[in-house]
Structure formats: C-alpha cells, structure tokens
Design an enzyme around this catalytic site. Structure first.
Site, short mmCIF file in Angstrom:
data_model
loop_
_atom_site.label_atom_id
_atom_site.label_comp_id
_atom_site.label_asym_id
_atom_site.label_seq_id
_atom_site.Cartn_x
_atom_site.Cartn_y
_atom_site.Cartn_z
N MET A 139 -60.98 -35.11 -59.49
CA MET A 139 -61.34 -35.89 -60.67
C MET A 139 -60.11 -36.33 -61.47
SD MET A 139 -62.99 -32.87 -62.86
CE MET A 139 -62.06 -31.40 -63.18
N HIS A 150 -63.30 -37.10 -45.57
CA HIS A 150 -64.32 -37.32 -46.61
C HIS A 150 -63.78 -37.10 -48.01
CE1 HIS A 150 -64.56 -33.04 -47.22
NE2 HIS A 150 -65.68 -33.07 -47.88
#
Lengths: 483, 147
Positions: free
Chosen positions: A383, A406
């Site tokens: 994040m 991913h």
C-alpha cells in the site's frame, strides 16, 4: 548472500532458474523459479522446499513453477504454478489456497488527481462506510439459501442481473465472471453458512481497496494502456483485492479433509499434508472442482458487488453518475484457482496459487477488446509502494502455462512488521506523503507496511525481462481501505 | 509449565504459525484456542456478553484439535463474534471416538469501535501440523493458520 537452500539451482537464463529432479526423491519433473539473481537470493527456504514438493505430485507436466514474488506458503509456495494431466493427474486444494479466486479488479475513471484530492477524505470515508472490511464484517446483500446457490452458479452475472454493475463489466472479467461446472450440491452446509452474509465485504489480511493515480511518466506502453482505458494525465483508478471469503475458506477446509482420506484409497502419498489431493477424474476430485468453481463464482460476485458500491460512493461524493465519471472496468482476474486450459491443443489442469493468468495477444480466451494486445494483468504491490498494470504475452502461453506474478511478495513476517512499525505512526507518515488510509485494524495496517514486501518495481522489471508479462503502467496509491 | 503459546515468525511469511503447549491435553486445547483467538483480536478488548458451548469427539487427538480450532473459525464467521476467553476440557474414554472435548467460548459480537481487531483467520492448515505428547508428559502442537 547465499541462497536459502542447499539444493542445486541451475541458471537457465538471467531470470529463470531450475532445480533438477535429482535433488529430491520422487520429483517427477524439475522445478523452475523465476527471478533475477537478486530476487532469487531474497527468497526464503520454504520456496525451494515447497516448489520441489509440488514437483512430486502425480501427473505433473513439464515443471513445477514459482513466480518472482514467491514466498513460503502452505502446500504450494505462494507464487506456485503447476499443470497436471487431465486424465492421470491430481487436483489439490493446497495448489489453490483457502481463499479461492482471491483476485484483483481494476476500475478506471475520467477523474484526475486535481478533481479527487480536495474530496479525498470524504471519498475514503464513504468507501470505508459502504465496503465493509475486517474480521467478522457483514455485507448489505441479504440472500436466501436458494439465492445464494444462484450466486455460486452464476457469479458476477448474478450481481449484474441484480443491478450491481454493468453488462460491460462481464466482458472485462476472467471467464466473464462465471465458471461453469459449478454445482452447489458439492458445497457443504458449513461453507454456505460461513459465506451467506459476506457478499460485498473485503475481508482482512492483505486485502484492500485502493484509490490510485496514473502519472504520465509511469506509463510504459502507451498503446496498450490506451486499449485498457488508461491514458495517464494523473488519471484516477480504483483497485480491489479480495476473494471468496468464508465460503471459499470452508470449501478448502472441507476438501483437505476429504482428500486426506481419499489419498489412502488411491495410494497417493505427499510430502506435506497440506498437499492432500485426489485424482482429478475421481469423484472426490470432480466434486472439489465443482465446489471450487462455486467459491470462485462467489468471489467474482463479491468483487462485482464491491465495484457497484465503489461507483455509488463516487456518485455520492462527486454528485455525478458513475457513467459520466467514466468508471469502466479495466479487468478482473483471479490469482488463486485451478482451471482446465489448452496449451498447444493439449488440455492441462493448471493450478495457480498467488499467480495470475497472463494470456498473450491472439488467445481466444482474452476478451475481444484486448485480443490484439493481450490480457490485462493486475498486480498489487504494497500500500506504500504502489501497484502495476501489466499485459500477458505469447511467451507466457508457451513457457509458464499462461501465468505470471500476482504481487510484490513478502520478505518480512507479520510479527516482524509489527515490531518494526506501529500502525498509527505508519498511518500518519503515509498521510504526510499524500496517502490516506482508513483501517479497521491498526495492527493489521502495520503488518501490511511497505517494508514487509519486496520492491514491486524490482519484481516487475524481472518479469518484464523474463518476458512472461510486459509492464504497461504503474499505479500510485493516494487512498487505501484496509481490513 | 501450564498452558502457553508462541507465534513463530521465522516461517510462512504471509500467514501465522504458532506452537502451543500444556501440562495436560485440556491445557493444550485452551492454549491453541487462545492463539487462534489472539490472532484475530486483543482478547482484553472483548466483553463477555456471549458464550457458546462446543462438544466434539474424534478418534485421534490430532483430529480433535484440528476440528476444535476450525470450530472457532466457523463460529467467528457464522455468529459474527470475537472471543475474550475459552474453557476446554478434554477426556478420553473407550468408546468408538475415544477423545472428547467439552469447551465454552466466551466473547462478544464484532464491533470495531470497541474492540482491537487484528487479522481474520481464514483456515487452519495442515502444513507442518503436529500434535504430540512430549517425553516429560506435556503436550505440544504446531499449527499454521491461513490469514
């Protein structure tokens, strides 16, 4: 710095490494790990142990793979990809993960940073209110048992039919958001009970909803980006990372138990109990495949409902319709799933656990709008550091069973992250850098700090060099909802 | 020694591994349950307005602990609760399923405004799963949670 394994690891190219099948008894194929030498050296011992365990599973084809963001998981490593013969091979919940069809969804907008920045606080507050997150959170969609069965069978199509989304969203979703061969008969009562009230919820752990900005200098392939609806100029996009919630978790739990017993009957032994498996063509294997598809459809439905809630939050804050704001879906793609796919006309049962499908240009499974350029691949970083939009390649179809990375991949445990960073301090520091974080759990926030992950840009550079995806655009966070 | 648990952060980076011990099987079951509970919430931040009894029987002790920890995860989702404490009694008899658990979970409805919530536990895995009685008689378990 040495590798975290004593096994022989041969360099095939600068970004592909191979552990020969002679390194462990019962290996049927070699194991291959993607990554630069720097990425490989940062991988923990579990990756090497687990990818070679996978190489021992009956019916495995060509090689067991681990992607660049690989790290120690349970059963398969996170980042694991393995393809099995559809007649003689196995299927394993350990190769899918408990969060079946955990995946990523990306929505683009016509808004810019200048439009959103003055109202970012109101936007994040509204998103935090309308998209429930964290332990025990419940969604707003009330379902009867019969309706929940329809969700399991229809996936995102059910959500759109109820008005939670647009028809065009389905064309921009892997498998159009609905896997066939999904019979709720194979899903336990316990699994239904766990999943019933959770549609439209994020969950916790590394799941999040993020508002991001696309800067012009972070677009690496403008032609492909434009095909995906990304044009830069400080454009705002929204990324969602979540899965099938309690339903999928319970399907995994149920079938690990069933497979433990079935393995004795089928004479299968595995090197890790979590690799419990059954022949794909056996009744147990087929039942799991069906139940897994039910959970995968529920995950597609879940992300679809969340997409609707996101659009409604934007409508509320910006007082304009989502259509007028250009809130079209770029793509929705799974990274925890097992699917039958054809490579050079041969069908394989491909397991992806923390790995993304990455089909190249021309593949009939790539939606029409992108068929000439390849499938969008959405990779969530941390994040703090940002995320990437990539595109699948023909080389991925040839070399990695149409699969790629991913995310960034963890390098630090959750406990170590919490010892290093305090949630509240991190939230303040991120706010000063222009990233507004709303969270249910301060300790959960600390666990997901950027320092706990590899630098996603290093991983993306490696995957670009390996050629199994190409980078299109970097997506920089300005707001994050964390469970 | 009594009941105790310790999270192991040197393995399984994205998930949670722990070791639990107890002088008796009952203590082991309480310790392992507290580890699962503490992964999800600070138990001290949870009131005690809700209780539920859990009764389970299994032929093998490892299966009984596995079912017990899974029951906690299941109840958390279906009842929408988090937990403050647990009481567990494990007895052995000579019937078909010789291991029996009688337990009580104590907690409250999830409320992020009042509770210090942590990470949701998705599942109890079988990776490196182990339950055994040690030479000195104490009980030991190793568990990896998917979070």
């Amino acid at each position: 710095m040495k590798l975290a394994t004593a096994m022989k690891v041969n360099r095939l190219t600068d970004v592909v490494w191979e552990i020969p099948e002679t390194e462990k008894s019962d290996m049927l194929v070699p194991a291959r790990i993607y990554g630069t030498e720097k990425v490989l050296r940062a991988m923990d011992a579990g990756v090497f142990e687990q990818v070679t365990n996978v190489a021992c599973l009956p019916g495995i084809q060509r090689y067991a793979l681990c992607m660049l963001d690989g790290h120690w998981g349970y059963g398969f490593p996170i980042g694991g990809v393995a393809a099995f013969d559809v007649e003689k091979g196995i299927i394993s919940p350990g190769g899918v993960g408990y969060d079946i069809n955990c995946g990523m969804r990306l929505i683009r907008t016509d808004l810019t940073l200048a439009d959103v920045k003055p109202r970012l606080d109101a936007l994040m507050t509204e998103l935090f209110r309308t998209v429930p997150a964290g332990v025990g959170s419940k969604g707003f969609v009330n379902l009867s048992r019969r309706t929940f069965q329809e969700v399991m069978q229809k996936g995102a199509r059910w959500s759109v039919k109820q008005g939670y989304g647009w028809d065009s969203d389905l064309a921009h979703t892997e498998e159009e958001g609905c896997l066939t061969e999904a019979d709720p008969e194979h899903v336990s009562e316990h699994a239904c009970q766990r999943g019933m009230g959770q549609l439209g919820t994020l969950g916790s752990g590394n799941h999040y909803l993020e508002v991001q900005v696309v800067r012009n200098d972070r677009i690496y392939d403008r032609h492909v980006a434009e095909q995906f609806g990304i044009h830069g100029d400080d454009q705002i996009v929204i990324m969602v990372h979540c899965g099938s919630r309690g339903l999928g978790h319970q399907v995994g739990t149920d079938y690990v138990r069933i497979f433990e017993k079935a393995m004795k009957r089928y004479g299968i032994t595995v090197k890790d109990q979590q690799l419990a498996c059954a022949p794909y063509q056996s009744p147990e294997g087929q039942n799991y495949f069906s139940a897994m598809n039910c959970a995968a459809n529920t995950a597609f439905a879940n992300r679809q409902v969340i997409a609707h809630q996101i659009r409604e939050a934007f409508r509320t804050v910006f007082q304009q319709s989502p259509e007028r704001l250009g809130m079209r879906q770029v793509y929705d793609v799974a990274h925890n799933i097992a699917k039958v796919e054809r490579y050079e006309k041969t069908p394989f049962l491909v397991h992806r656990k923390g790995a993304t499908r990455a089909f190249g240009p021309g593949s009939p499974d790539v939606p029409e709008p992108f068929r000439k350029v390849g499938q969008p691949v959405i990779c969530g970083g941390s994040m703090e550091m940002g995320s990437y939009l990539l595109v699948g390649t023909v080389q991925a179809n040839k070399e990695s069973f149409g699969s790629t990375m991913h995310g960034a991949g963890r390098t630090m445990s959750r406990a170590q992250a919490k010892r290093t960073v305090h949630g509240a301090t991190l939230q303040q520091a991120m706010a000063q850098r222009g990233i507004l974080v709303k969270t249910v759990s301060m300790s959960g926030l600390a666990e997901e700090a950027g320092i706990a992950y590899k630098n996603i840009s290093d991983v993306v550079e490696s995957v670009d060099t390996a050629g199994i995806t190409r980078k299109v655009a970097e997506l920089l966070p300005i707001g994050n909802i964390k469970g | 020694m009594g009941k105790a648990y310790r999270f192991r952060d040197e393995i399984v980076l994205g998930d949670l591994a722990f070791e639990a011990t107890g002088d008796s099987v009952s203590e082991l079951f309480a310790a392992a349950a507290l580890a699962v509970i503490e992964a999800m919430v600070d138990p001290l931040s949870v009131e005690t307005s809700w209780t539920q009894e859990v009764r389970l029987s299994e032929a093998e002790i490892a299966d009984l602990l596995f079912e017990w920890l899974n029951a906690i995860v299941f109840i958390k989702d279906t009842e929408g609760v988090v937990f403050h404490d647990v009481r567990a009694t494990v007895i052995r008899d000579s019937e078909k399923n010789p291991w029996h658990l009688e337990a009580v979970l104590i907690g409250d409805r999830v409320d992020a405004t009042r509770q210090d919530l942590r990470t949701d536990v998705k599942a109890v895995t079988k990776h490196l799963y182990e339950v055994r009685q040690q030479e000195e008689g104490a009980w030991y378990a190793h568990v990896v949670l998917d979070v």
